[in-house]
Design an enzyme around this catalytic site. Structure first.
Site, PDB file in Angstrom:
ATOM      1  N   HIS A   1       5.417   4.464   4.658  1.00 39.95           N
ATOM      2  CA  HIS A   1       6.377   4.920   3.645  1.00 39.95           C
ATOM      3  C   HIS A   1       6.436   3.865   2.532  1.00 39.95           C
ATOM      4  O   HIS A   1       6.543   2.671   2.826  1.00 39.95           O
ATOM      5  CB  HIS A   1       7.765   5.115   4.276  1.00 39.95           C
ATOM      6  CG  HIS A   1       8.751   5.613   3.287  1.00 39.95           C
ATOM      7  ND1 HIS A   1       8.754   6.921   2.820  1.00 39.95           N
ATOM      8  CD2 HIS A   1       9.748   4.976   2.606  1.00 39.95           C
ATOM      9  CE1 HIS A   1       9.707   7.064   1.931  1.00 39.95           C
ATOM     10  NE2 HIS A   1      10.319   5.897   1.779  1.00 39.95           N
TER      11      HIS A   1
ATOM     12  N   GLY B   1      -5.676   9.611  -0.941  1.00 36.49           N
ATOM     13  CA  GLY B   1      -6.278   8.989   0.238  1.00 36.49           C
ATOM     14  C   GLY B   1      -6.612   7.522   0.111  1.00 36.49           C
ATOM     15  O   GLY B   1      -7.514   7.038   0.792  1.00 36.49           O
TER      16      GLY B   1
ATOM     17  N   ASN C   1      -4.777   5.114   1.174  1.00 38.77           N
ATOM     18  CA  ASN C   1      -4.439   4.506   2.475  1.00 38.77           C
ATOM     19  C   ASN C   1      -5.491   4.834   3.524  1.00 38.77           C
ATOM     20  O   ASN C   1      -5.810   4.005   4.371  1.00 38.77           O
ATOM     21  CB  ASN C   1      -3.047   4.951   2.931  1.00 38.77           C
ATOM     22  CG  ASN C   1      -1.955   4.147   2.261  1.00 38.77           C
ATOM     23  OD1 ASN C   1      -1.791   2.972   2.544  1.00 38.77           O
ATOM     24  ND2 ASN C   1      -1.250   4.771   1.330  1.00 38.77           N
TER      25      ASN C   1
ATOM     26  N   ASP D   1      11.367   9.712   8.357  1.00 38.21           N
ATOM     27  CA  ASP D   1      11.399   8.258   8.126  1.00 38.21           C
ATOM     28  C   ASP D   1      12.392   7.545   9.042  1.00 38.21           C
ATOM     29  O   ASP D   1      12.856   6.444   8.729  1.00 38.21           O
ATOM     30  CB  ASP D   1      11.722   7.930   6.650  1.00 38.21           C
ATOM     31  CG  ASP D   1      10.669   8.486   5.707  1.00 38.21           C
ATOM     32  OD1 ASP D   1       9.477   8.507   6.068  1.00 38.21           O
ATOM     33  OD2 ASP D   1      11.046   8.919   4.599  1.00 38.21           O
TER      34      ASP D   1
ATOM     35  N   ASN E   1       3.503   6.429  10.499  1.00 41.17           N
ATOM     36  CA  ASN E   1       3.569   6.835   9.084  1.00 41.17           C
ATOM     37  C   ASN E   1       3.699   5.591   8.217  1.00 41.17           C
ATOM     38  O   ASN E   1       4.281   4.599   8.635  1.00 41.17           O
ATOM     39  CB  ASN E   1       4.793   7.734   8.872  1.00 41.17           C
ATOM     40  CG  ASN E   1       4.951   8.181   7.425  1.00 41.17           C
ATOM     41  OD1 ASN E   1       3.983   8.620   6.790  1.00 41.17           O
ATOM     42  ND2 ASN E   1       6.152   8.073   6.875  1.00 41.17           N
TER      43      ASN E   1
HETATM   44  C1  GAR Z   1       1.439   6.414  -0.635  1.00 44.42           C
HETATM   45  O1  GAR Z   1       2.184   5.584  -1.486  1.00 44.42           O
HETATM   46  C2  GAR Z   1       2.227   6.728   0.623  1.00 44.42           C
HETATM   47  O2  GAR Z   1       2.976   5.659   1.090  1.00 44.42           O
HETATM   48  C3  GAR Z   1       3.123   7.816   0.126  1.00 44.42           C
HETATM   49  O3  GAR Z   1       2.322   8.589  -0.741  1.00 44.42           O
HETATM   50  C4  GAR Z   1       1.262   7.795  -1.264  1.00 44.42           C
HETATM   51  C5  GAR Z   1      -0.052   8.436  -0.886  1.00 44.42           C
HETATM   52  O4  GAR Z   1      -1.130   7.774  -1.435  1.00 44.42           O
HETATM   53  N1  GAR Z   1       3.628   8.573   1.237  1.00 44.42           N
HETATM   54  C6  GAR Z   1       4.819   9.129   1.246  1.00 44.42           C
HETATM   55  O5  GAR Z   1       5.589   9.081   0.310  1.00 44.42           O
HETATM   56  C7  GAR Z   1       5.186   9.871   2.526  1.00 44.42           C
HETATM   57  N2  GAR Z   1       6.597   9.975   2.638  1.00 44.42           N
HETATM   58  P1  GAR Z   1      -2.612   7.905  -0.859  1.00 44.42           P
HETATM   59  O6  GAR Z   1      -2.902   9.385  -0.685  1.00 44.42           O
HETATM   60  O7  GAR Z   1      -3.462   7.307  -1.948  1.00 44.42           O
HETATM   61  O8  GAR Z   1      -2.690   7.142   0.418  1.00 44.42           O
END
Ligand code: GAR
Length: 206
Positions: free
Chosen positions: A112, A14, A16, A153, A110
């Site tokens: 990515h 989490g 982001n 995506d 989203n």
């Molecule tokens: C982030 O790097 C996000 O962009 C990626 O997973 C990570 C989650 O981190 N998402 C994907 O790959 C989705 N296709 P977080 O839980 O610390 O935000």
């Protein structure tokens, strides 16, 4: 004008989500995070939401032993209950079907961790993306914020930011740099801008 009501869907750490919370706190944001939904009861993202008094819900297909359709129905019910206006996928590791995405055109965003159309689509998520970037030997990667449609995506690109790949990078060091230099910036900025546009749309109608 009232802030737009945002739900954030998460699966893991989490960071982001945290960036979205911090931006909301530190700016006169056009959005308000009113709901965090996790498909994983152990996601640390849930703690981050609770620390910030944001309502949380855990809706796990695996734990509930339900079909994709039933699972999506539960998520939709929760989103409707909270009158959500924009859905943000922030490290959400499940794919949503056309049934779900077609209900919310231009209302699901989203982030990515690569420069779409490179290193994206089914199977490209989390650290795996950065492993593939290093294997390919590219010198530049980055992050993309895009609208979500039925193609993984594949929706319209909203923002991108490039990040340098360094000689000694591991998937972990690269993931961290992409998050710090790109994701945590372009995600909140994009969400804020979309919500600003949604607010202005309403104004015009009136
Ligand atoms: C982030 O790097 C996000 O962009 C990626 O997973 C990570 C989650 O981190 N998402 C994907 O790959 C989705 N296709 P977080 O839980 O610390 O935000």
């Amino acid at each position: 004008m009232t802030k737009k009501r945002v739900a954030v869907l998460v699966s893991g750490g989490g960071t982001n989500l945290q960036a979205l919370i911090d931006y909301e706190k530190n700016n006169n944001a056009n959005y308000e995070i009113v709901l965090v939904i996790s498909n994983n009861k152990d996601a640390y993202a849930l703690q981050r939401a609770k620390q910030n008094n944001i309502e949380t819900a855990v809706i796990s297909k695996k734990d509930l032993q339900i079909t994709q359709e039933e699972w999506e129905e539960k998520i939709i019910n929760k989103l409707e209950e909270k009158s959500i206006e924009l859905i943000v996928l922030a490290g959400f590791m499940s794919i949503l079907s056309k049934n779900f995405t077609s209900k919310y055109p231009n209302r699901i965003v989203n982030v990515h961790p690569a420069l779409i159309p490179s290193f994206c689509g089914k199977g490209y998520y989390g650290l795996k993306v950065h492993e593939e970037v290093l294997k390919a030997g590219v010198k530049v990667t980055g992050a993309t914020v895009h609208f979500v449609n039925e193609i993984p995506d594949g929706g319209k690109i909203i923002a991108q930011k490039a990040v340098e790949v360094k000689e000694n990078d591991t998937p972990e060091t690269l993931q961290k740099r992409v998050m710090e230099e790109a994701e945590w910036k372009i995600l909140p900025e994009s969400v804020n801008e979309i919500c600003k546009q949604l607010k202005n749309k309403l104004k015009k109608v009136r």
